[in-house]
Design an enzyme around this catalytic site. Structure first.
Site, PDB file in Angstrom:
ATOM      1  N   GLU A   1       1.291  -1.246  -0.260  1.00  0.00           N
ATOM      2  CA  GLU A   1       0.499   0.083  -0.064  1.00  0.00           C
ATOM      3  C   GLU A   1       0.830   1.463   0.279  1.00  0.00           C
ATOM      4  O   GLU A   1       0.104   2.256   0.160  1.00  0.00           O
ATOM      5  CB  GLU A   1      -0.623   0.426   1.741  1.00  0.00           C
ATOM      6  CG  GLU A   1      -1.964  -1.556   1.767  1.00  0.00           C
ATOM      7  CD  GLU A   1      -3.088  -1.599   1.217  1.00  0.00           C
ATOM      8  OE1 GLU A   1      -3.231  -1.354  -0.509  1.00  0.00           O
ATOM      9  OE2 GLU A   1      -3.189  -3.236   0.775  1.00  0.00           O
TER      10      GLU A   1
ATOM     11  N   SER B   1       7.025   2.418   3.239  1.00  0.00           N
ATOM     12  CA  SER B   1       7.652   3.800   3.609  1.00  0.00           C
ATOM     13  C   SER B   1       8.475   4.969   3.186  1.00  0.00           C
ATOM     14  O   SER B   1       7.949   5.686   3.055  1.00  0.00           O
ATOM     15  CB  SER B   1       8.459   3.135   4.861  1.00  0.00           C
ATOM     16  OG  SER B   1       7.757   2.024   5.855  1.00  0.00           O
TER      17      SER B   1
HETATM   18  C1  LIG Z   1       2.866  -9.652   0.303  1.00  0.00           C
HETATM   19  C2  LIG Z   1       2.494  -8.918  -0.621  1.00  0.00           C
HETATM   20  C3  LIG Z   1       1.149  -8.258  -1.202  1.00  0.00           C
HETATM   21  C4  LIG Z   1       0.511  -7.447  -2.567  1.00  0.00           C
HETATM   22  N1  LIG Z   1      -0.579  -7.379  -2.484  1.00  0.00           N
HETATM   23  C5  LIG Z   1      -1.019  -6.453  -3.636  1.00  0.00           C
HETATM   24  C6  LIG Z   1      -2.305  -6.600  -4.141  1.00  0.00           C
HETATM   25  O1  LIG Z   1      -3.027  -6.926  -3.446  1.00  0.00           O
HETATM   26  N2  LIG Z   1      -2.330  -5.422  -5.251  1.00  0.00           N
HETATM   27  C7  LIG Z   1      -1.050  -5.083  -5.959  1.00  0.00           C
HETATM   28  O2  LIG Z   1      -1.589  -4.382  -6.751  1.00  0.00           O
HETATM   29  N3  LIG Z   1      -0.115  -4.931  -5.727  1.00  0.00           N
HETATM   30  C8  LIG Z   1      -0.015  -5.547  -4.606  1.00  0.00           C
HETATM   31  N4  LIG Z   1       1.956  -5.610  -4.157  1.00  0.00           N
HETATM   32  C9  LIG Z   1       2.798  -5.315  -4.811  1.00  0.00           C
HETATM   33  C10 LIG Z   1       3.190  -3.553  -3.200  1.00  0.00           C
HETATM   34  O3  LIG Z   1       1.949  -3.033  -3.463  1.00  0.00           O
HETATM   35  C11 LIG Z   1       4.247  -3.780  -4.175  1.00  0.00           C
HETATM   36  O4  LIG Z   1       5.312  -4.440  -4.306  1.00  0.00           O
HETATM   37  C12 LIG Z   1       4.569  -2.430  -3.661  1.00  0.00           C
HETATM   38  O5  LIG Z   1       4.137  -1.555  -4.468  1.00  0.00           O
HETATM   39  C13 LIG Z   1       6.641  -2.122  -3.933  1.00  0.00           C
HETATM   40  O6  LIG Z   1       6.726  -2.241  -5.465  1.00  0.00           O
HETATM   41  P1  LIG Z   1       7.809  -2.915  -6.150  1.00  0.00           P
HETATM   42  O7  LIG Z   1       7.730  -3.973  -5.103  1.00  0.00           O
HETATM   43  O8  LIG Z   1       7.542  -2.878  -7.233  1.00  0.00           O
HETATM   44  O9  LIG Z   1       8.986  -2.049  -4.997  1.00  0.00           O
HETATM   45  P2  LIG Z   1       9.786  -0.342  -5.935  1.00  0.00           P
HETATM   46  O10 LIG Z   1       8.864   0.472  -6.097  1.00  0.00           O
HETATM   47  O11 LIG Z   1      10.787  -1.413  -6.902  1.00  0.00           O
HETATM   48  O12 LIG Z   1      10.969  -0.044  -5.046  1.00  0.00           O
HETATM   49  C14 LIG Z   1      11.872  -0.981  -4.254  1.00  0.00           C
HETATM   50  C15 LIG Z   1      12.436   0.115  -3.133  1.00  0.00           C
HETATM   51  O13 LIG Z   1      12.644   1.333  -3.565  1.00  0.00           O
HETATM   52  C16 LIG Z   1      11.863   2.567  -3.148  1.00  0.00           C
HETATM   53  N5  LIG Z   1      11.864   3.626  -4.192  1.00  0.00           N
HETATM   54  C17 LIG Z   1      11.559   3.533  -4.729  1.00  0.00           C
HETATM   55  N6  LIG Z   1      10.847   4.741  -5.506  1.00  0.00           N
HETATM   56  C18 LIG Z   1      11.150   5.559  -4.508  1.00  0.00           C
HETATM   57  C19 LIG Z   1      11.492   7.605  -4.653  1.00  0.00           C
HETATM   58  N7  LIG Z   1      10.288   7.683  -5.570  1.00  0.00           N
HETATM   59  N8  LIG Z   1      12.022   7.414  -3.444  1.00  0.00           N
HETATM   60  C20 LIG Z   1      12.979   6.708  -2.497  1.00  0.00           C
HETATM   61  N9  LIG Z   1      12.494   5.631  -2.158  1.00  0.00           N
HETATM   62  C21 LIG Z   1      11.271   5.088  -3.669  1.00  0.00           C
HETATM   63  C22 LIG Z   1      11.034   1.896  -2.345  1.00  0.00           C
HETATM   64  O14 LIG Z   1      10.680   2.002  -1.011  1.00  0.00           O
HETATM   65  C23 LIG Z   1      11.431   0.891  -2.233  1.00  0.00           C
HETATM   66  O15 LIG Z   1      12.411   0.881  -0.774  1.00  0.00           O
HETATM   67  C24 LIG Z   1       2.035  -6.423  -3.345  1.00  0.00           C
HETATM   68  C25 LIG Z   1       3.143  -6.734  -2.541  1.00  0.00           C
HETATM   69  C26 LIG Z   1       4.321  -7.489  -1.690  1.00  0.00           C
HETATM   70  C27 LIG Z   1       5.670  -7.866  -0.808  1.00  0.00           C
END
Ligand SMILES: Cc1cc2nc3c(=O)[nH]c(=O)nc-3n(C[C@H](O)[C@H](O)[C@H](O)COP(=O)(O)OP(=O)(O)OC[C@H]3O[C@@H](n4cnc5c(N)ncnc54)[C@H](O)[C@@H]3O)c2cc1C
Length: 379
Positions: free
Chosen positions: A356, A359
């Site tokens: 969601e 952090s």
């Molecule tokens: C258990 C689980 C359940 C989930 N369920 C759903 C679901 O039901 N539906 C759905 O649509 N998605 C779901 N997700 C996906 C989840 O919403 C994403 O994993 C999350 O939004 C982070 O995206 P990412 O994993 O691609 O990480 P990334 O966006 O690649 O981020 C990687 C790191 O980079 C940091 N970062 C990225 N951009 C910035 C910035 N501009 N400034 C500073 N730091 C930054 C992030 O904070 C993080 O630490 C789920 C994920 C998990 C693990």
């Protein structure tokens, strides 16, 4: 809703949670939420907790919904996640944003739990930057045709309805897609750190034809209006999930500190252990109050509810992770062992800092709000 009904719902939740507690470790181990758990939530009407009564829901106020989330989340994160996804992200969002026609079509079934919903925004290359999704839609007569792949979709393995965000160039739109639609493929994902019993999956759409009436809110507002509303509701749920995990970890920590002896005394008498307990008590109390504050603002439909929900989610998930980590520390070796609940709490807490909106994303939004609200702009 009357005070009496509210109290009944919470009493039901406490008794349900009591029965759930001894089973939660198995759900986690087997990576499966048994059908009977979902059926009991549905029978109690809890899957439609925040849906207005006019659409078959319970019409529970935000504060009571928060408490309900805490009670269930304290014993089983995967069961709580069903509320986050089905009730908050999907049902509550459709009740806010869908046309009456679309509500009539799906909302009573979602509220009763006859059909389970999931929320499909994320993709392999679109996480924090949710607006960069590439799953596409194109209008062809009276249908929209969807192509692409979603990743990390909680409950996709068992869901009947998918709230999908797709793009046509810059115009992001949201659609309700039924599971049985030809061209949908669900690929289960296993081996997650936490939320293991949430039937998480990736979903492929190959020329999936969606009736035009299943467009939610209109063309081009799928992110700004629909996904953002879903995340507003989902973050509130996750904020309470953090309180739930933190509280559970605190209780485990206190109980153990007063039983375990080292150097001839209970470890709870060591001041360095007391410091961890004191921080946990203080931070969880603060997180709960932030959640309540956000809940009251949500109940009043106040403009500040969005930012206060972000703040509550950020603080509460940080606290949950910290307290769960300290609980592992207090339990020492036992804290690293799956026979003790803190091992699972530690894994579940970390997830809250990712979903969601991570952090870091919350920090960016809160800082932006801080500059606007608090800069004195002198000179
Ligand atoms: C258990 C689980 C359940 C989930 N369920 C759903 C679901 O039901 N539906 C759905 O649509 N998605 C779901 N997700 C996906 C989840 O919403 C994403 O994993 C999350 O939004 C982070 O995206 P990412 O994993 O691609 O990480 P990334 O966006 O690649 O981020 C990687 C790191 O980079 C940091 N970062 C990225 N951009 C910035 C910035 N501009 N400034 C500073 N730091 C930054 C992030 O904070 C993080 O630490 C789920 C994920 C998990 C693990």
């Amino acid at each position: 809703m009357t005070e009496r009904r509210r109290a009944d719902v919470l009493a039901w939740a406490r008794s349900f949670a009591e029965g759930l507690a001894p089973r939660a470790a198995d759900f986690d181990r087997n990576e499966r939420l048994p059908r009977d758990v979902i059926e009991r939530l549905a029978e109690a009407g809890v899957l439609g907790a925040t849906v207005p009564t006019a659409w078959g829901g319970m019409g529970l106020d935000p504060l009571a919904y928060g408490e309900l989330t805490e009670v269930i989340g304290k014993v089983c994160s995967s069961t709580r996640a069903l509320l986050t996804v089905h009730t908050s992200l999907v049902a509550e969002t459709l009740s806010d944003r869908a046309s009456d026609r679309l509500k009539r079509k799906y909302l009573p079934d979602l509220a009763s739990g006859t059909r389970i919903g999931c929320f499909a925004l994320s993709e392999a290359e679109a996480g924090s930057d949710g607006a960069s999704v590439t799953t596409s839609y194109v209008r062809k007569g009276d249908v929209f045709v969807l192509n692409g792949r979603k990743k990390w979709i909680s409950f996709a393995g068992i869901a009947d309805l998918f709230l999908v965000i797709a793009a046509d160039g810059d115009a992001l739109s949201a659609f309700v897609v039924e599971r049985e639609t030809p061209g949908m493929e669900i690929h289960p994902m296993t081996g997650l750190l936490g939320n293991r019993a949430t039937h998480i999956a990736s979903v492929t759409f190959t020329n999936v034809e969606v009736p035009a009436e299943n467009l939610v809110a209109g063309i081009g507002v799928g992110f700004s209006f629909v996904a953002n509303t879903a995340l507003f509701h989902g973050r509130y749920s996750i904020a309470w999930a953090g309180v739930a995990i933190g509280q559970a970890a605190l209780e485990e920590m206190c109980d153990y500190a007063l039983r375990r002896e080292q150097f001839g005394v209970k470890i709870g008498t060591h001041q360095l252990v007391q410091r961890m307990v004191a921080d946990a008590v203080t931070n969880i109390g603060a997180a709960r109050e932030l959640c309540r504050h956000a809940g009251r603002l949500r109940g009043d439909r106040a403009a500040d509810a969005v930012m206060q929900t972000n703040i509550a989610k950020y603080f509460s998930s940080t606290v949950a992770q910290r307290v769960a980590s300290d609980a592992v520390q207090v339990l020492g070796g036992n804290g690293c062992w799956s026979r003790f609940p803190v091992e699972r709490l530690f894994r579940e807490a970390k997830i809250l800092e990712i979903i969601e909106g991570t952090s870091q994303l919350q920090q960016l939004m809160i800082a932006d709000y801080g500059y606007k609200a608090f800069a004195r702009r002198t000179g």
